[in-house]
Design a protein around this motif. Structure first.
Motif, short mmCIF file in Angstrom:
data_model
loop_
_atom_site.label_atom_id
_atom_site.label_comp_id
_atom_site.label_asym_id
_atom_site.label_seq_id
_atom_site.Cartn_x
_atom_site.Cartn_y
_atom_site.Cartn_z
N THR A 125 0.84 -1.19 0.00
CA THR A 125 0.00 0.00 0.00
C THR A 125 0.87 1.24 0.00
OG1 THR A 125 -1.85 1.10 1.14
CG2 THR A 125 -0.18 0.09 2.53
N ILE A 126 0.26 2.35 -0.27
CA ILE A 126 0.94 3.65 -0.20
C ILE A 126 0.17 4.47 0.82
CG2 ILE A 126 1.58 5.76 -1.42
CD1 ILE A 126 1.67 4.07 -4.01
N VAL A 127 0.87 4.94 1.84
CA VAL A 127 0.26 5.79 2.86
C VAL A 127 1.03 7.10 2.89
CG1 VAL A 127 -0.36 6.04 5.29
CG2 VAL A 127 -0.44 3.77 4.20
N ASN A 128 0.32 8.17 2.64
CA ASN A 128 0.93 9.51 2.63
C ASN A 128 2.17 9.56 1.73
OD1 ASN A 128 -1.08 10.30 4.39
ND2 ASN A 128 0.19 9.99 6.21
N ASN A 129 2.01 9.01 0.54
CA ASN A 129 3.07 8.99 -0.49
C ASN A 129 4.27 8.12 -0.15
OD1 ASN A 129 1.80 10.73 -2.40
ND2 ASN A 129 2.32 12.47 -1.08
N ARG A 130 4.13 7.24 0.82
CA ARG A 130 5.22 6.33 1.19
C ARG A 130 4.75 4.89 0.99
NH1 ARG A 130 8.41 6.23 6.96
NH2 ARG A 130 9.79 4.54 6.41
N LYS A 131 5.57 4.09 0.30
CA LYS A 131 5.20 2.70 0.02
C LYS A 131 5.49 1.81 1.23
CE LYS A 131 6.06 3.02 -4.92
NZ LYS A 131 6.85 2.55 -6.07
N TYR A 132 4.57 0.86 1.45
CA TYR A 132 4.72 -0.10 2.55
C TYR A 132 4.35 -1.49 2.05
CZ TYR A 132 4.63 3.83 5.85
OH TYR A 132 4.91 4.98 6.54
N GLU A 133 4.99 -2.49 2.66
CA GLU A 133 4.60 -3.88 2.48
C GLU A 133 4.57 -4.50 3.86
OE1 GLU A 133 6.65 -6.03 -0.58
OE2 GLU A 133 6.07 -7.96 0.26
N PHE A 134 3.43 -5.06 4.23
CA PHE A 134 3.23 -5.60 5.56
C PHE A 134 2.53 -6.95 5.49
CE2 PHE A 134 3.66 -1.25 7.07
CZ PHE A 134 4.23 -1.41 8.33
N SER A 135 2.79 -7.76 6.49
CA SER A 135 2.01 -8.96 6.72
C SER A 135 1.00 -8.59 7.79
CB SER A 135 2.91 -10.11 7.20
OG SER A 135 2.13 -11.25 7.43
N VAL A 136 -0.29 -8.73 7.48
CA VAL A 136 -1.34 -8.24 8.39
C VAL A 136 -2.38 -9.33 8.66
CG1 VAL A 136 -1.08 -5.85 7.61
CG2 VAL A 136 -2.74 -7.34 6.48
N SER A 137 -3.05 -9.18 9.78
CA SER A 137 -4.15 -10.07 10.12
C SER A 137 -5.38 -9.71 9.30
CB SER A 137 -4.50 -9.95 11.60
OG SER A 137 -3.41 -10.30 12.39
N GLN A 138 -6.19 -10.71 9.02
CA GLN A 138 -7.37 -10.47 8.19
C GLN A 138 -8.43 -9.62 8.89
OE1 GLN A 138 -8.84 -14.31 7.22
NE2 GLN A 138 -9.39 -14.82 9.32
N ASN A 139 -8.37 -9.57 10.22
CA ASN A 139 -9.42 -8.83 10.93
C ASN A 139 -8.94 -7.51 11.52
OD1 ASN A 139 -7.83 -9.88 12.90
ND2 ASN A 139 -9.50 -10.63 14.18
N GLN A 140 -7.75 -7.05 11.15
CA GLN A 140 -7.26 -5.78 11.65
C GLN A 140 -7.88 -4.64 10.84
OE1 GLN A 140 -3.02 -5.01 11.29
NE2 GLN A 140 -3.07 -3.68 13.08
N THR A 141 -8.36 -3.62 11.55
CA THR A 141 -8.95 -2.49 10.83
C THR A 141 -7.86 -1.52 10.38
OG1 THR A 141 -9.26 -1.12 12.80
CG2 THR A 141 -11.08 -2.62 12.18
N LEU A 142 -8.20 -0.76 9.36
CA LEU A 142 -7.28 0.26 8.87
C LEU A 142 -6.98 1.27 9.97
CD1 LEU A 142 -5.70 1.72 6.67
CD2 LEU A 142 -7.88 2.70 5.86
N LEU A 143 -7.98 1.60 10.77
CA LEU A 143 -7.78 2.54 11.88
C LEU A 143 -6.65 2.07 12.79
CD1 LEU A 143 -8.53 4.86 13.81
CD2 LEU A 143 -10.26 3.33 14.79
N HIS A 144 -6.73 0.84 13.24
CA HIS A 144 -5.70 0.34 14.17
C HIS A 144 -4.37 0.12 13.47
CE1 HIS A 144 -8.21 0.23 17.68
NE2 HIS A 144 -9.18 -0.25 16.93
#
Length: 154
Positions: A8-27
């Motif tokens: 994903t790109i957040v505030n013009n910065r690229k990220y790659e993460f391993s995330v849980s399926q139930n984690q919200t974008l807020l958290h």
């Protein structure tokens, strides 16, 4: 629990993460990226304090699961200013005393940005509709609408 790899790109910065399926974008934003400008309010999509832009659309980040942002761009309130210079909406909010306790301000700013990106000359009715999903506990709506209207005229 199953993990997903997202890019994903957040505030013009690229990220790659391993995330849980139930984690919200807020958290994800607050806990993984430290972007605490996005506020945690009701967590059921009613207050708008967690509003961010997802591919240019204002969304309640408490209702978006992180796997849903794979390949998409997020802008938070921290992404509004560039090189320390406030966004015109941030300036007009300050000029109109539209920041009271400040809790709703990030969400209001992001809803206003989504509106003005699509309709730079929005009128009062469009402004009120755009922020109708954002609650202000201090009831400073008059100043908030004036600030957005001022920004729309610039």
């Amino acid at each position: 629990m199953k993990k997903f790899t997202i890019k994903t790109i957040v505030n013009n910065r690229k990220y790659e993460f391993s995330v849980s399926q139930n984690q919200t974008l807020l958290h994800f934003l607050r806990e993984e990226l430290g972007l605490t400008g996005t506020k945690c309010g009701c967590e059921i999509g009613e207050c708008g304090a967690c509003t961010v832009l997802l591919n240019g659309e204002a969304v309640n980040s408490c209702l978006v699961l992180v796997p849903q942002i794979d390949g998409k761009e997020i802008v938070t309130v921290e992404g509004l200013s560039i090189n320390g210079k406030l966004h015109p909406l941030q300036e007009t909010f300050m000029n109109h005393d539209a920041v009271h306790c400040g809790f709703c301000t990030p969400g209001m700013l992001m809803s206003a940005k989504a509106l003005l990106d699509k309709n730079p000359k929005a009128g009062e009715k469009e402004i009120r509709t755009a922020i109708s999903g954002n609650l202000c506990r201090c009831t400073g709506y008059v100043q908030i609408v004036e600030a957005i209207n001022d920004a729309s005229e610039k």
